[in-house]
Enzyme design. Sequence first.
Site: not given
Length: 358
Positions: A208, A289-291, A294
Amino acid sequence: MTAIQAPPKTRRVVFPFTAIVGQEEMKLALLLNVIDPKIGGVMIMGDRGTGKSTTIRALADLLPEIEVVANDPFNSHPSDPDMMSDEVRRQVEENIPLQTTQKKVMMVDLPLGATEDRVCGTIDIEKALSEGVKAFEPGLLAKANRGILYVDEVNLLDDHLVDVLLDSAASGWNTVEREGISIRHPAQFVLVGSGNPEEGELRPQLLDRFGMHAEIRTVKEPALRVKIVEQRSDFDQNPAKFCDQYQTEQDALQEKLIQAQQLLNEVNLDYDLRVKISEVCSALDVDGLRGDIVTNRAAKAITALEGRKEVTVDDIRRVMTLCLRHRLRKDPLESIDSGYKVQKEFNRVFGLETPRTE
């Protein structure tokens, strides 16, 4: 101060990036990370012998030279405080003139058996105590600052070391502490990991942390395979002549990357599209919230790469699978989605039809 370059005949010739056939997903992910290193690197998973290392070396060779402070082990930027070592920053504050030089972007290969000291650097305690100076021996993270750090077979690397690399890549700094002495230096690099799924997957928590996940497969079409073999043969027989044939394309792509880096801050991603990106992430049950972050960054980067300032639905479609496919796994034993789930959800949220698979 002028840069000292090796004579053309003795410089190692690298296979040109623009000559690489196929593997579009990997090439796109690498280019977007160069335009915006804050995307967070790329994990390349695929079969053996598919040109992973060749492509990454070709990318480093393609990039324009950067201006660095001369004789600085951290490739410090002469004017950006976030990319300066403490020593260079002190010189700037004291108005001591800096000597600068041009340098090729570094591509640092991390060996599988590397120790934490070799990666992060070490502090010479004896020298620190006897001479009262912070004697620091820089590691590979220092060398990789403002460059590319490549870890082949990252899935075989010790989890603790992977954590260290990902922490530095995310924060942009490397801190070494020993016996009450603490030293930190800038470590901003594009982290590229590669591996073969047959040798085991990375834990979902570590996966992730990579901004993107590119899948590469062995080329199946006989005609393309023949072309790749012929190219490699031509390159091995006469590298300089082979590279000359691609020099115009190399120069054009390099210029395109420079312009994209300059244009990136002007690119606009409409609010409605941002909401839909988050809607897709939510529907796919992506943790954190990384998705979302990015995908937003990658969509802007691909828009800048094509010289535009307004992100379109198609830009998002082209990067979304790369940004999300490795974030769907909840069970470590589950295999990574090839992209069908992401595309299906994208089409539903954006009101497009899902293409039927024969």
